[in-house]
Design an enzyme around this catalytic site. Sequence first.
Site, mmCIF file in Angstrom:
data_model
loop_
_atom_site.group_PDB
_atom_site.id
_atom_site.type_symbol
_atom_site.label_atom_id
_atom_site.label_comp_id
_atom_site.label_asym_id
_atom_site.label_seq_id
_atom_site.Cartn_x
_atom_site.Cartn_y
_atom_site.Cartn_z
ATOM 1 C CG ASP A 186 -1.848 1.155 1.284
ATOM 2 O OD1 ASP A 186 -2.471 1.446 0.246
ATOM 3 O OD2 ASP A 186 -1.962 1.790 2.344
ATOM 4 C CG ASP A 244 -2.045 2.635 6.335
ATOM 5 O OD1 ASP A 244 -2.380 2.136 5.232
ATOM 6 O OD2 ASP A 244 -2.520 3.694 6.772
ATOM 7 C CG ASP A 288 -2.125 7.344 0.148
ATOM 8 O OD1 ASP A 288 -1.484 8.370 -0.092
ATOM 9 O OD2 ASP A 288 -2.896 6.804 -0.662
#
Length: 274
Positions: free
Chosen positions: A21, A219, A23
Amino acid sequence: MESGTAVVEAVLAEVRGIAFDMDGVLYRGEHVLPGAVELVTELQRRGIPFAMVTNNSMRTPEEYAAKLARLGMTVAAEQIVTSGIATRDWMRLHYRPGTRVYVLGMPALVEAILGDGRFVSAGRDAEVVVSGADFTLTYEKLKIATLAIRDGADWIATNADRTFPSEDGLIPGSGAIVAALQAATDRTPLVIGKPEPAMLLRAADVMGLSPHELLVIGDRLDTDVLAGKRAGARTALVLTGVSTREDLTMTEWLPDLVLSDLRELLAAVRSLRW
């Protein structure tokens, strides 16, 4: 609660590539996160396959590649899978050319869905509404989408992330717009992005690997980790974005690894003959 070096090395020994991922994992806004540049550089030096898989539909793969380059990471656009691109691919399989579509989202999502002319831009008369994150959201956009959905249009959401990690903190994401439209229409969209596994399956294909050969690093427990598990991949939660240590005590979607940041993974990669 973080995973020790031996555990990290054991998981790495079982995979052949990484799906990141972006961001909250590689950067926050224009701020690069610890270990990101060094890890990407090390993977490239060793010839280890990797791809970027983001629920964010606000940029094209080319724009993401340019952003990564500004932050010190050279990544080809072909290695970047966005929820906008995944949504376009799904629609090409399920809707005929000429289908009328209203896109509520940023210009990159509009380009992904309507740019090649296969589908026709529409308003309230849309047969399909596509929604994504939109930093220029207006009441008028919500009204058009609401009326089209209430008139019977299919509704597809690029993702349902309620928040988005920025340099200022967590701000409203695509899921916040989904919530507004759900409240106004009493409908639920088809969600294409994570936690559905489609984007990870495409990333695995880009890398020439099977999903079970991937380590998915994200995250968010409710999107990245869950999508990885649904795809049959190994998973790692990095604590530089949305999900916290406390969240780990309240979820059934436990990752294989918990990392304070990417420097822990970098150290393990350097120590292995991977």
